[in-house]
Enzyme design. Structure first.
Site, mmCIF file in Angstrom:
data_model
loop_
_atom_site.group_PDB
_atom_site.id
_atom_site.type_symbol
_atom_site.label_atom_id
_atom_site.label_comp_id
_atom_site.label_asym_id
_atom_site.label_seq_id
_atom_site.Cartn_x
_atom_site.Cartn_y
_atom_site.Cartn_z
ATOM 1 N N SER A 560 0.847 -1.194 0.000
ATOM 2 C CA SER A 560 0.000 0.000 0.000
ATOM 3 C C SER A 560 0.879 1.240 0.000
ATOM 4 C CB SER A 560 -0.897 0.011 1.239
ATOM 5 O OG SER A 560 -1.558 1.248 1.378
ATOM 6 N N TYR A 573 -3.053 -0.849 10.343
ATOM 7 C CA TYR A 573 -3.026 -1.166 8.908
ATOM 8 C C TYR A 573 -1.702 -0.724 8.285
ATOM 9 C CZ TYR A 573 -4.252 -0.946 3.937
ATOM 10 O OH TYR A 573 -4.269 -1.087 2.568
#
Length: 683
Positions: A560, A573
């Protein structure tokens, strides 16, 4: 009155749907009739015949070649003889009627020259058993009297068509013939009569073989001999576990000359054959029907060890036998190759037989590998039948070579479309039941890969696998990537389905967006378990299989932008994505020695079609940024340099770029797919 071609297609589909009648893509059928020639307005006699490469079970009108019968039969006058009969295939083109349709096959002469309205040429196991029996001619008379005539072996072609036509003319009482070493041919005045006669020949042969087999059993004997002590099938769970462990090793060996996809078979027929005393000598004789050995090669590689031999011993034995097989195959080629023979296509086996475990078959794609296995099952049935009634005596090795390295077969291979970029590659995608994972699975399959669709939601994974084309393209596997045993089973299922694994995409993920003070240890552990731990487990098990294969490979992490960019309210996350990003660097450094490349993709703002966003992350991030959830994608796009929304297919494109044929020297790279987020630039 029905049309001859319609009757032909219906008959062919019925015959081709029964594996006792003919093998996949094997045999051919025809019908003769009259139609109006649009060029003259006059009636013209035509032959409709299954074209080259078609399959009876799925035959349609487009798979038929349509030829003018007068022109086809006129070729008899210009036939240059057996030594030049390959030229006749090109001559068939001058007999075609109209445009379109399939290319005429080598067996077209058989159908056109026989004086019957409907002709079936089939490859039933029982028929080939008679055809390969050492005293097949005498047995054919014993079984059928003068209703079915024996035709000595001749390679398929124009002369064989002349032979059968002559037999049909000289034996008006005959309903068909047994073609030595090959199969059967039957004919009739109507489509129904031809079909009835074909089935009568097949069922009569089946009953004869069954009676002889039962007589042997009553005497305590088996066509393949007794079961060897220690060679009986392993229990199912143990058998499949061993098959999964061996499959990558065998696939790597079978891919020495060119990459192959694998198929595993542990049917009762195979397990019985590999347990018997006569396995080695019968397997060494090879197959006989031309359709069979074109797909299975001249003979299989046989492992001659007990079922429970130590795995390391089996692997060592496999490597020794593979080296010997290659030398034996090269010697076979050199014994028979002429100056104008095609170059040797490869010396690796297409069939590998392992006592207690089963059969591994290989091909350029899953269907080819599966069909090769199906054909060897046909060959086992043929050998068992021939040994029950006589002695198995396939066509001579020199004739096998003439067909395997036939110039016409070489020309057919040359006409095949170029393989897709990921052809022969086996891809395993986690979290592939929806969102980004689904888009990746779709792209990899579209580029030619076989895909293992892994997801904790098996129903979603199965839906994706079905949409990709079913088990010859994709299989669905339930996978909880946090569970070490489940991940091991996932890689095992990949090995059993396709022979191993070449390309892994660590995509499974979830996200919980919370400020630091509201983030619980459960939130932290869950995200780290799925993404950091899960990626580690999948990469470890996949690398083990890739190293066993010795074919290199690719591992791609869907990380990400957040692995680099520090944003609010997502500490768990972002931390786990940073963990994944560093796994890329670490594994690239470690696995490069094995030819395994490890790269990453850093998406951002993938809202539409994203499983994570649909699961609540979108609402959480929208609240963080103070925008409606429906406008979150547009919000993300406007903060980028390109001002474009990122979609799942954009991530899939990056995965293909990293694993396709163009970046083969690249490892340890992270590719941003974020439309340009300057704060996440690599530096």
């Amino acid at each position: 009155m029905s049309h001859p071609a319609a009757d032909l297609i219906a008959r062919s589909n019925r015959l081709g749907s029964d594996p006792r009648t003919t093998n996949y893509a094997g045999g051919n059928t025809s019908a003769k009739g009259t139609a109006t020639d649009p060029a003259t307005g006059r009636p013209v006699e035509l032959l409709w015949v299954k074209g080259s490469g078609g399959d009876l079970g799925t035959l349609t009108e487009k798979n038929l070649a349509v030829l003018r019968l007068d022109r086809l039969r006129a070729l008899v006058d210009v036939y240059p003889g057996v030594e030049r009969e390959d030229e006749m295939v090109a001559a068939f083109d001058y007999c075609l009627h109209g445009r379109g349709g399939a290319a005429p096959s080598i067996d077209t002469a058989m159908h056109g020259l026989v004086d019957a309205a409907h002709v079936d040429h089939l490859h039933p196991d029982a028929g080939i058993a008679l055809a390969t029996a050492a005293d097949g001619e005498a047995l054919t008379r014993e079984v059928f009297g003068d209703d079915v005539v024996w035709v000595p072996w001749r390679r398929p072609g124009f002369q064989l068509g002349l032979d059968i036509a002559a037999i049909n003319e000289k034996n008006p009482q005959a309903i068909g013939c047994v073609l030595g070493g090959h199969g059967i041919t039957a004919w009739g005045d109507t489509s129904d009569e031809a079909e009835e006669r074909s089935l009568r020949i097949i069922r009569t042969a089946e009953r004869f073989i069954a009676e002889r087999t039962e007589a042997l059993a009553a005497d305590g004997r088996h066509p393949f001999g007794a079961v060897r002590p220690g060679y009986a099938p392993l229990p199912e769970a143990e058998r499949r576990a061993r098959a999964a462990a061996l499959a990558p090793v065998i696939r790597g060996l079978a891919s020495t000359d060119r990459p192959q996809v694998g198929h595993y078979t542990d049917s009762d027929v195979v397990l019985d054959f590999v347990a018997r005393e006569r396995l080695a000598p019968l397997a060494a004789l090879g197959t006989s029907c031309p359709d069979h050995f074109l797909r299975t090669k001249v003979s299989p590689l046989v492992v001659d060890l007990p079922a429970d031999a130590p795995l390391d011993d089996v692997v060592a034995h496999l490597r020794e036998r593979h080296a010997a097989y290659r030398e034996e195959y090269r010697a076979y080629y050199e014994r028979h190759a002429a100056p104008d023979s095609p170059a040797m296509r490869g010396a690796d086996p297409a069939i590998v037989l392992v006592p207690g475990v089963g059969m591994f078959s290989f091909g350029k794609d899953k269907q080819t590998a599966r069909v090769a296995g199906d054909f060897y099952v046909n060959a086992i049935n043929v050998m068992r039948g021939a040994e029950a009634i006589s002695t198995y005596a396939p066509i001579p090795e020199s004739e096998k070579f003439r067909i395997e390295y036939w110039a016409l077969e070489e020309a057919k291979l040359a006409r095949m479309p170029r393989p897709k970029p990921l052809a022969t590659r086996v891809a395993l995608v986690t979290g592939a039941g929806s969102g980004i994972g689904r888009a990746i699975a779709e792209r990899l399959a579209a580029e030619g890969a076989c895909v293992v669709v892994a997801d904790v939601n098996l129903d979603g994974a199965q839906e994706v696998a079905d949409a990709l084309g079913g088990p010859d393209v994709a299989v669905a596997v339930h996978a909880d990537v946090t569970d070490e045993d489940a991940v091991a089973r996932l890689v095992q299922e990949s090995a059993l389905a396709f022979g191993g694994v070449d390309l892994v995409v660590n995509n499974a993920g979830l996200s919980i967006s919370k400020p630091l003070l509201e983030t619980t240890t459960r939130d932290w552990d869950l995200q780290h378990d799925v993404m950091a731990r899960g990626s580690f487990l999948v990469s470890r098990e996949a690398a083990r299989a890739m190293i066993a294969q010795g074919m290199g490979g690719d591992i791609v992490y869907i990380a990400s932008k957040n692995s680099l960019f520090a944003g609010p309210n997502n500490v768990a996350y972002s931390a786990t994505k940073a963990d994944q990003a560093h796994q890329v660097r670490l594994l690239a450094a470690e696995l490069g020695a094995h030819g395994i490349r490890v790269n990453g993709v850093n998406p951002d703002g993938v809202v539409r079609g994203s499983g994570i966003f649909a699961g609540g992350w979108g609402a959480q991030r929208a609240a963080t940024y103070g925008v409606p959830e429906s406008e979150l994608g547009a919000y993300y796009a406007q903060r980028t340099l390109l001002k474009r929304e990122v979609l799942p297919e954009h991530v899939a494109a990056a995965v293909f770029a990293l694993t396709g044929p163009d970046l083969v020297q690249t490892t340890g790279l992270h590719v941003p797919v974020d439309s340009g987020v300057a704060a996440a630039f690599l530096r």
